[in-house]
Design a protein around this motif. Structure first.
Motif, PDB file in Angstrom:
ATOM      1  N   SER A   1      20.818 -13.944  -8.928  1.00 18.73           N
ATOM      2  CA  SER A   1      22.080 -13.320  -8.513  1.00 18.73           C
ATOM      3  C   SER A   1      23.222 -14.311  -8.669  1.00 18.73           C
ATOM      4  N   GLN A   2      24.397 -13.771  -8.965  1.00 23.92           N
ATOM      5  CA  GLN A   2      25.557 -14.635  -9.166  1.00 23.92           C
ATOM      6  C   GLN A   2      26.677 -14.319  -8.177  1.00 23.92           C
ATOM      7  N   SER A   3      27.092 -13.052  -8.097  1.00 21.36           N
ATOM      8  CA  SER A   3      28.210 -12.709  -7.212  1.00 21.36           C
ATOM      9  C   SER A   3      27.680 -12.306  -5.837  1.00 21.36           C
ATOM     10  N   LEU A   4      28.548 -12.460  -4.842  1.00 23.71           N
ATOM     11  CA  LEU A   4      28.145 -12.174  -3.468  1.00 23.71           C
ATOM     12  C   LEU A   4      29.306 -11.550  -2.700  1.00 23.71           C
ATOM     13  N   LEU A   5      28.996 -10.494  -1.978  1.00 19.42           N
ATOM     14  CA  LEU A   5      29.943  -9.865  -1.056  1.00 19.42           C
ATOM     15  C   LEU A   5      29.277  -9.870   0.312  1.00 19.42           C
ATOM     16  N   VAL A   6      29.918 -10.513   1.280  1.00 18.57           N
ATOM     17  CA  VAL A   6      29.392 -10.588   2.646  1.00 18.57           C
ATOM     18  C   VAL A   6      30.402  -9.914   3.565  1.00 18.57           C
ATOM     19  N   VAL A   7      29.938  -8.887   4.277  1.00 22.03           N
ATOM     20  CA  VAL A   7      30.795  -8.154   5.207  1.00 22.03           C
ATOM     21  C   VAL A   7      30.250  -8.370   6.617  1.00 22.03           C
ATOM     22  N   PRO A   8      31.039  -9.001   7.490  1.00 23.10           N
ATOM     23  CA  PRO A   8      30.572  -9.225   8.862  1.00 23.10           C
ATOM     24  C   PRO A   8      30.395  -7.910   9.618  1.00 23.10           C
ATOM     25  N   VAL A   9      29.384  -7.874  10.472  1.00 24.43           N
ATOM     26  CA  VAL A   9      29.151  -6.719  11.343  1.00 24.43           C
ATOM     27  C   VAL A   9      29.648  -7.118  12.727  1.00 24.43           C
ATOM     28  N   ARG A  10      30.646  -6.390  13.199  1.00 23.43           N
ATOM     29  CA  ARG A  10      31.276  -6.734  14.473  1.00 23.43           C
ATOM     30  C   ARG A  10      30.739  -5.854  15.599  1.00 23.43           C
ATOM     31  N   GLN A  11      30.636  -6.459  16.762  1.00 31.80           N
ATOM     32  CA  GLN A  11      30.343  -5.735  17.988  1.00 31.80           C
ATOM     33  C   GLN A  11      31.425  -6.099  18.981  1.00 31.80           C
ATOM     34  N   ALA A  12      31.393  -5.501  20.125  1.00 37.30           N
ATOM     35  CA  ALA A  12      32.443  -5.739  21.118  1.00 37.30           C
ATOM     36  C   ALA A  12      32.556  -7.207  21.494  1.00 37.30           C
ATOM     37  N   ASP A  13      31.436  -7.918  21.528  1.00 37.11           N
ATOM     38  CA  ASP A  13      31.467  -9.318  21.957  1.00 37.11           C
ATOM     39  C   ASP A  13      31.543 -10.309  20.799  1.00 37.11           C
ATOM     40  N   GLY A  14      31.804  -9.838  19.588  1.00 34.55           N
ATOM     41  CA  GLY A  14      31.960 -10.749  18.449  1.00 34.55           C
ATOM     42  C   GLY A  14      31.153 -10.306  17.245  1.00 34.55           C
ATOM     43  N   ILE A  15      30.836 -11.258  16.380  1.00 30.73           N
ATOM     44  CA  ILE A  15      30.097 -10.993  15.154  1.00 30.73           C
ATOM     45  C   ILE A  15      28.610 -10.930  15.473  1.00 30.73           C
ATOM     46  N   ALA A  16      27.965  -9.836  15.080  1.00 33.83           N
ATOM     47  CA  ALA A  16      26.540  -9.654  15.347  1.00 33.83           C
ATOM     48  C   ALA A  16      25.689 -10.010  14.139  1.00 33.83           C
ATOM     49  N   GLY A  17      26.264  -9.972  12.967  1.00 33.09           N
ATOM     50  CA  GLY A  17      25.502 -10.253  11.754  1.00 33.09           C
ATOM     51  C   GLY A  17      26.346  -9.955  10.537  1.00 33.09           C
ATOM     52  N   ALA A  18      25.666  -9.612   9.445  1.00 26.39           N
ATOM     53  CA  ALA A  18      26.390  -9.356   8.200  1.00 26.39           C
ATOM     54  C   ALA A  18      25.565  -8.474   7.280  1.00 26.39           C
ATOM     55  N   VAL A  19      26.274  -7.831   6.376  1.00 23.04           N
ATOM     56  CA  VAL A  19      25.652  -7.079   5.283  1.00 23.04           C
ATOM     57  C   VAL A  19      26.013  -7.813   4.007  1.00 23.04           C
ATOM     58  N   TRP A  20      25.006  -8.077   3.168  1.00 18.71           N
ATOM     59  CA  TRP A  20      25.221  -8.785   1.904  1.00 18.71           C
ATOM     60  C   TRP A  20      24.955  -7.858   0.743  1.00 18.71           C
ATOM     61  N   LEU A  21      25.780  -7.952  -0.269  1.00 22.29           N
ATOM     62  CA  LEU A  21      25.541  -7.282  -1.550  1.00 22.29           C
ATOM     63  C   LEU A  21      25.611  -8.347  -2.632  1.00 22.29           C
ATOM     64  N   GLU A  22      24.564  -8.431  -3.429  1.00 21.48           N
ATOM     65  CA  GLU A  22      24.519  -9.407  -4.514  1.00 21.48           C
ATOM     66  C   GLU A  22      24.658  -8.679  -5.842  1.00 21.48           C
ATOM     67  N   ASP A  23      25.506  -9.203  -6.697  1.00 22.20           N
ATOM     68  CA  ASP A  23      25.753  -8.643  -8.027  1.00 22.20           C
ATOM     69  C   ASP A  23      26.034  -7.144  -7.965  1.00 22.20           C
ATOM     70  N   ALA A  24      26.958  -6.776  -7.078  1.00 23.44           N
ATOM     71  CA  ALA A  24      27.347  -5.369  -6.930  1.00 23.44           C
ATOM     72  C   ALA A  24      28.249  -4.971  -8.082  1.00 23.44           C
ATOM     73  N   ALA A  25      28.342  -3.670  -8.310  1.00 20.99           N
ATOM     74  CA  ALA A  25      29.213  -3.137  -9.361  1.00 20.99           C
ATOM     75  C   ALA A  25      30.654  -3.528  -9.064  1.00 20.99           C
ATOM     76  N   PRO A  26      31.453  -3.742 -10.101  1.00 22.73           N
ATOM     77  CA  PRO A  26      32.844  -4.153  -9.904  1.00 22.73           C
ATOM     78  C   PRO A  26      33.648  -3.197  -9.038  1.00 22.73           C
ATOM     79  N   HIS A  27      33.336  -1.907  -9.053  1.00 29.33           N
ATOM     80  CA  HIS A  27      34.101  -0.918  -8.283  1.00 29.33           C
ATOM     81  C   HIS A  27      33.875  -1.041  -6.788  1.00 29.33           C
ATOM     82  N   THR A  28      32.834  -1.808  -6.375  1.00 34.66           N
ATOM     83  CA  THR A  28      32.555  -1.982  -4.967  1.00 34.66           C
ATOM     84  C   THR A  28      33.711  -2.681  -4.266  1.00 34.66           C
ATOM     85  N   GLN A  29      34.465  -3.503  -5.004  1.00 35.81           N
ATOM     86  CA  GLN A  29      35.581  -4.212  -4.416  1.00 35.81           C
ATOM     87  C   GLN A  29      36.654  -3.266  -3.920  1.00 35.81           C
ATOM     88  N   ASP A  30      36.696  -2.066  -4.451  1.00 38.12           N
ATOM     89  CA  ASP A  30      37.727  -1.100  -4.074  1.00 38.12           C
ATOM     90  C   ASP A  30      37.399  -0.362  -2.790  1.00 38.12           C
TER      91      ASP A  30
END
Length: 192
Positions: free
Chosen positions: A162-191
């Motif tokens: 894998s080369q590209s990485l998109l990391v989206v934090p998962v938030r809860q009321a008390d802060g960051i609980a984790g993250a969702v990662w997408l590796e080598d996602a399609a370019p349109h995912t950025q939109d």
């Protein structure tokens, strides 16, 4: 006079032929450009439809987000990978007081395989954790070259190519609980 007139007529004819050829070339180029744009629009439409279907599936199944449900985590990562045309999609949660990221499930689209239990500690990737814990989305085209994600690429992504990485934090009321990662996602995912 006739000879000069013929030369002028030939020169004018060649000019008309050259202009006609130039206009024909421009018309062909415009047609090819229009075809290319139409193909991009079709691909974009297919991507949007795939994402719409995936998000509709996610929206109707609230159990997907229940902690500790392995089947739900598997379904979630599969849906995300398909929706975003990503090589791999994974769901991570913070443990040990925010010093360790633990993988609940990672789905690789090409093989259809699932992995879980991977861990990444804050000591391995301090800049990555700093940005994640601040709630920042991380989007890099080359994870090996970015200082924030270089250790993550070396530890988690390099083995599968894998080369590209998109990391989206998962938030809860008390802060960051984790993250969702997408590796080598399609370019349109950025939109999204």
């Amino acid at each position: 006079f006739v000879t000069a007139n013929q030369r002028t007529a030939v020169a004018m004819s060649l000019t008309v032929v050259a202009l006609a050829a130039l206009l024909a070339g421009l018309l062909v180029a415009q047609g090819l450009r229009a075809d290319r744009i139409a193909q991009q629009l079709r691909e974009r439409s297919d991507t949007i439809e795939r994402q719409r279907a995936a998000f509709a599936t996610l929206a109707t199944d609230a159990a997907l987000f229940d902690a500790g449900d392995a089947d739900a985590s598997r379904h979630l990562t599969e849906t995300l990978a398909e929706a975003c045309a990503a090589r791999r999609a994974s769901v991570w949660h913070l443990t040990a007081g925010g010093t360790v990221l633990r993988c609940d499930d990672s789905y690789e689209r090409a093989s259809g395989g699932h992995t879980d239990g991977l861990e990444l500690s804050r000591t391995e990737a301090p800049q990555f954790f700093t940005h994640l814990l601040n709630g920042e989305e991380i989007m890099v085209a080359d994870a090996a070259a970015d200082r924030r994600t270089r250790p993550v690429h070396r530890a988690m992504m390099h083995a599968v190519g894998s080369q590209s990485l998109l990391v989206v934090p998962v938030r809860q009321a008390d802060g960051i609980a984790g993250a969702v990662w997408l590796e080598d996602a399609a370019p349109h995912t950025q939109d999204l």
